[in-house]
Design a protein around this motif. Structure first.
Motif, short mmCIF file in Angstrom:
data_model
loop_
_atom_site.label_atom_id
_atom_site.label_comp_id
_atom_site.label_asym_id
_atom_site.label_seq_id
_atom_site.Cartn_x
_atom_site.Cartn_y
_atom_site.Cartn_z
N CYS A 107 6.70 -7.67 1.52
CA CYS A 107 6.99 -7.12 2.90
C CYS A 107 5.57 -7.46 3.42
N PHE A 108 5.78 -8.27 4.68
CA PHE A 108 4.39 -8.66 5.46
C PHE A 108 4.23 -8.11 6.75
N SER A 109 5.35 -7.31 7.37
CA SER A 109 5.25 -6.85 8.62
C SER A 109 4.10 -5.78 8.91
N GLU A 110 3.94 -5.29 7.49
CA GLU A 110 2.84 -4.20 7.63
C GLU A 110 1.92 -4.46 6.60
N PRO A 111 0.23 -4.28 6.95
CA PRO A 111 -0.52 -4.53 5.79
C PRO A 111 -0.46 -3.95 4.58
N PHE A 112 -0.59 -4.49 3.48
CA PHE A 112 -0.68 -3.81 2.22
C PHE A 112 -1.82 -2.75 2.32
N PRO A 113 -1.61 -1.45 1.56
CA PRO A 113 -2.58 -0.32 1.63
C PRO A 113 -3.89 -0.93 0.87
N THR A 114 -4.98 -0.41 1.32
CA THR A 114 -6.30 -0.60 0.72
C THR A 114 -6.53 0.53 -0.44
N LEU A 115 -6.38 0.09 -1.60
CA LEU A 115 -6.54 0.95 -2.73
C LEU A 115 -7.79 0.79 -3.72
N SER A 116 -8.04 1.54 -4.48
CA SER A 116 -9.07 1.28 -5.44
C SER A 116 -8.49 1.18 -6.84
N THR A 117 -9.44 0.99 -7.71
CA THR A 117 -9.04 0.75 -9.14
C THR A 117 -9.67 1.73 -10.14
N ASP A 118 -8.64 2.17 -10.93
CA ASP A 118 -9.34 3.24 -12.06
C ASP A 118 -10.25 2.47 -12.62
N PRO A 119 -11.53 3.27 -13.11
CA PRO A 119 -12.46 2.82 -13.91
C PRO A 119 -11.85 2.92 -15.41
#
Length: 380
Positions: free
Chosen positions: A341-353
């Protein structure tokens, strides 16, 4: 004079309305909006004490699955002969529907719910829907589901072929869901949030209790994120029928890796459903509200809601959400996402350590006791 007459009529209407909604005290001391709801308080307490135990475990998962499999046994196009929808027919006819291939595993939930039917004066349809609503309250973050009581006993079992299977293509699943309950593609995606707390026994028969995301005992949005990650392997002997490559196949002892259903992977990437799928990532409130609404629709398939009684006050308040944002599992990042889906930006998420993610086999409250953590089979 006319005004006084109108005022008198309004006063009378308000009085009648107030009388209709007068709350009653049940024999057990609970207060209900309708006397007919009293029987469900004792059933609720019995289910919590003697089945669920306050844990988001397999009984809770399986009860939710049974509610879906019961309700979708209905067809607008074929009529009543196909099944009565949310009527409790799998319990009333235990030698029929539980034997359908798509219903593999629901015999367990039929078996553990049947004794409650004999102990309480309720119909099998009400038992199934209340068990689903009560069971999910033990899963942190889940919404509080509506419960309407008063379903009559089922007349006959549903027919084979009405429950979608994970190897079915998206077009056929959407057509079945529209015929079975007038569900839109977005509503089907909302129903699939149940996979956030589901596990599988039968897609890969060589491994048990295989979850669909890394947090199977919490109702959260990890499922929608992880289903978009590139698949890298299989947790068992895959590929099996209905199974796709998983992004987290690593297993260690009782901690079995993540299994991806073929249909889930397709729904996450199909143009008809991809944007709804992506919209749920890291938006637990939206996911929960949409699931709450679509479950209310599911629970009355084949029923006349005007003849049912709203007994939602019987359903306990769910455990609060853990309030942890969605995160990429350790070792994963945005580079591993197959965005559709490209009509909305993909959420900005962190990565588990830390090291690669291992998924716990049991809810924390069960202390890793594998004997108490047998699994259920995810729907669709």
């Amino acid at each position: 004079m006319l005004f006084q007459t109108l005022l008198s009529l309004v006063t009378l209407a308000v009085s009648v309305n107030a009388a209709n909604y007068k709350r009653v005290t049940c024999p057990d001391g609970n207060v209900a909006s309708n006397e007919a709801c009293c029987v469900f308080f004792s059933l609720r307490d019995d289910l919590q004490a003697n089945l669920f135990g306050g844990v988001c475990g397999e009984e809770a998962h399986e009860s939710l699955r049974l509610a879906f499999h019961d309700a979708i046994g209905f067809s607008k196009s074929m009529g009543p002969s196909a099944g009565g929808g949310a009527d409790g027919s799998p319990i009333t006819f235990p030698d029929v529907e539980p034997n359908f291939p798509a219903n593999l595993g629901i015999a367990d939930s039929v078996d553990f719910l049947t004794p409650f039917l004999g102990a309480h004066n309720v119909s099998s349809g009400d038992l199934i829907q209340l068990a689903a609503a009560v069971g999910i309250t033990n899963c942190p973050g889940a919404p509080r589901l509506e419960f309407l009581g008063g379903r009559p006993p089922p007349i006959a079992p549903s027919i084979i072929g009405l429950v979608p299977e994970p190897q079915d293509n998206i077009t056929s699943i959407l057509a079945r869901m529209e015929d079975g309950g007038s569900f839109s593609p977005a509503e089907v995606v909302a129903l699939l949030s149940s996979h956030s707390i589901a596990r599988s026994d039968h897609v890969d028969p060589t491994i048990q209790a295989v979850p669909f995301d890394s947090t199977p005992f919490v109702y959260d949005t990890q499922f929608f994120l992880e289903t978009l990650l590139k698949g890298t392997g299989f947790p068992g002997t895959g590929p099996n029928t209905g199974e796709a490559l998983s992004p987290l196949p690593l297993s260690s002892g009782e901690n079995v890796g993540e299994l991806r259903l073929q249909s889930d992977g397709l729904f996450a990437r199909d143009s008809r459903t991809a944007c709804t799928w992506q919209s749920f990532i890291n938006n637990e409130k939206l996911m929960a509200s949409q699931f709450q609404a679509v479950m209310a629709k599911l629970a009355v398939i084949g029923q006349n809601p005007s003849k049912l009684i709203d007994c939602s006050e019987v359903v306990p308040e769910p455990l609060p959400a853990v309030n942890k944002p969605a995160t990429y599992p350790a070792g994963k990042s945005k580079a591993d996402i197959q965005q559709s889906c490209f009509s909305e930006p993909f959420p900005t998420l962190s990565t588990d350590p830390g090291k690669a993610t291992l998924i716990p086999h049991c809810p924390p409250s069960q202390g890793g006791d594998a004997d108490d953590c047998d699994s259920d089979e995810g729907s669709l």
